[in-house]
Design an enzyme around this catalytic site. Structure first.
Site, PDB file in Angstrom:
ATOM      1  N   MET A  33       0.836  -1.198   0.000  1.00  0.00           N
ATOM      2  CA  MET A  33       0.000   0.000   0.000  1.00  0.00           C
ATOM      3  C   MET A  33       0.871   1.248   0.000  1.00  0.00           C
ATOM      4  SD  MET A  33      -3.514  -0.760   2.071  1.00  0.00           S
ATOM      5  CE  MET A  33      -2.849  -0.595   3.719  1.00  0.00           C
ATOM      6  N   LEU A  36       6.726   3.049   1.554  1.00  0.00           N
ATOM      7  CA  LEU A  36       7.680   1.949   1.624  1.00  0.00           C
ATOM      8  C   LEU A  36       8.788   2.208   2.639  1.00  0.00           C
ATOM      9  CD1 LEU A  36       8.067   1.088  -2.163  1.00  0.00           C
ATOM     10  CD2 LEU A  36       6.366   0.249  -0.525  1.00  0.00           C
ATOM     11  N   HIS A  37       9.220   1.116   3.285  1.00  0.00           N
ATOM     12  CA  HIS A  37      10.332   1.157   4.232  1.00  0.00           C
ATOM     13  C   HIS A  37      11.235  -0.047   3.949  1.00  0.00           C
ATOM     14  CE1 HIS A  37       7.999  -1.948   6.242  1.00  0.00           C
ATOM     15  NE2 HIS A  37       7.000  -1.093   6.450  1.00  0.00           N
ATOM     16  N   GLY A  39      11.489  -2.845   5.308  1.00  0.00           N
ATOM     17  CA  GLY A  39      10.794  -4.126   5.293  1.00  0.00           C
ATOM     18  C   GLY A  39      10.253  -4.446   3.915  1.00  0.00           C
ATOM     19  N   HIS A  40       9.641  -3.467   3.268  1.00  0.00           N
ATOM     20  CA  HIS A  40       9.171  -3.674   1.896  1.00  0.00           C
ATOM     21  C   HIS A  40      10.344  -3.968   0.960  1.00  0.00           C
ATOM     22  CE1 HIS A  40       5.793  -0.972   3.370  1.00  0.00           C
ATOM     23  NE2 HIS A  40       5.135  -2.017   2.922  1.00  0.00           N
ATOM     24  N   GLN A  64     -10.375  -2.717   2.598  1.00  0.00           N
ATOM     25  CA  GLN A  64      -9.871  -3.318   3.833  1.00  0.00           C
ATOM     26  C   GLN A  64      -9.848  -2.354   5.013  1.00  0.00           C
ATOM     27  OE1 GLN A  64      -6.060  -4.172   1.756  1.00  0.00           O
ATOM     28  NE2 GLN A  64      -5.083  -3.682   3.717  1.00  0.00           N
ATOM     29  N   LEU A 190       9.207  -3.074  11.459  1.00  0.00           N
ATOM     30  CA  LEU A 190       9.000  -1.949  10.559  1.00  0.00           C
ATOM     31  C   LEU A 190       7.560  -1.964  10.050  1.00  0.00           C
ATOM     32  CD1 LEU A 190      12.271  -1.880   8.430  1.00  0.00           C
ATOM     33  CD2 LEU A 190      11.693  -0.576  10.460  1.00  0.00           C
TER      34      LEU A 190
END
Length: 289
Positions: A33, A36-37, A39-40, A64, A190
């Site tokens: 979604m 981004l960090h 983890g993405h 959602q 994250l």
């Protein structure tokens, strides 16, 4: 530096997929979604290892989010997200809602994907209809992108379980890859929602990984009840944090395990830190008898 090509329509995706199929090249999808960090980016890196071409979808899915949730304020940072994916992804699919759900503009209705009984537990109990919305958009993205590989993060354990179940039930020819959670130095997972936390709340967010660690340690010498209670007790030292649930589930069914269970378990936890809701998870190989 090579930046990804941004696609916005189903027609552009269909052209890409046809070309890749003709060339015999494989495609990996990382659904996100946005906001981004690292983890993405770990998911994107793994996708790069598994396929010839990587597509990252960026779509804030309205289905959602429930009433009163943070759909309107959910961060939308497409330009910086595309920049962050330089040299990592080949394409970004960033559609409008009407492209994903054409029935909104008079097109063919997208069939809903009910999550079933597991979708009503934990996150589903706190957010009714959430997983129906998640599975509907995931199925729609799979239909549009037609990936050979789909890459998800372990932090959203219930989502991972349900998406894997969806792939199995509708017999999609997709390899499903789950990447371990990326964490900060203090163990906090994250999350795009971490940016909502002020300094004091960010420190308090360590309650979640501390609870998972306490449960993991207890599992070495305690059974189901002792392991669960150890995790819950860890929250007592964090007055800013309001625990919503912490439980142990069977990873093969995602149902709470009974007393006496000795096999693998997944610990799932959700809590509110200030006004921000966070989730986390940890797999335990075996509980003490």
């Amino acid at each position: 530096m090579s930046t990804p090509v941004v696609l916005h329509t189903a027609a552009e995706l269909a052209e890409l997929r046809a070309r890749l199929t003709a060339e015999g090249r494989t495609l990996a999808l990382v659904p996100t979604m946005g906001a981004l960090h690292q983890g993405h980016l770990a998911l994107v890196s793994r996708a790069r290892e598994l396929a010839d071409v990587v597509v990252v979808s960026i779509f804030v899915n309205p289905l959602q989010f429930g009433p009163g949730e943070d759909f309107d304020r959910y961060p939308r940072t497409l330009d910086s997200d595309v920049a962050a994916l330089a040299e990592a992804a080949d394409y970004v699919f960033a559609p409008d809602a009407d492209e994903v759900y054409p029935d909104r503009v008079g097109g063919e209705a997208v069939p809903a994907q009910p999550a079933g009984p597991v979708g009503d537990l934990f996150e589903g109990a706190s957010r009714p209809g959430h997983f129906d919305g998640v599975l509907t958009v995931v199925a729609r993205l799979f239909d549009l992108v037609k990936p050979d590989v789909a890459v998800f993060g372990q932090k959203d354990a219930q989502q991972v379980f349900l998406v894997r179940q969806l792939i199995t039930e509708i017999k999609l020819p997709i390899t499903f890859e789950v990447v371990p959670t990326v964490r900060e130095e203090d163990g906090v997972a994250l999350s795009s929602r971490n940016r909502y936390l002020n300094e004091e709340e960010r420190a308090a967010a360590a309650a979640l990984p501390h609870a998972l660690l306490a449960a993991s340690h207890a599992a070495l010498h305690e059974g189901v009840q002792g392991t669960r209670e150890a995790g819950i007790r860890a929250f007592e030292q964090y007055p800013l944090v309001r625990l919503e649930y912490l439980d142990l589930v069977d990873p093969t069914t995602f149902l709470p395990v009974p007393d006496g269970h000795q096999g693998p378990v997944t610990v799932v936890v959700a809590a509110k830190v200030g006004n921000t809701r966070l989730i986390d998870t940890e797999n335990i190989e075996r509980l003490h008898a």
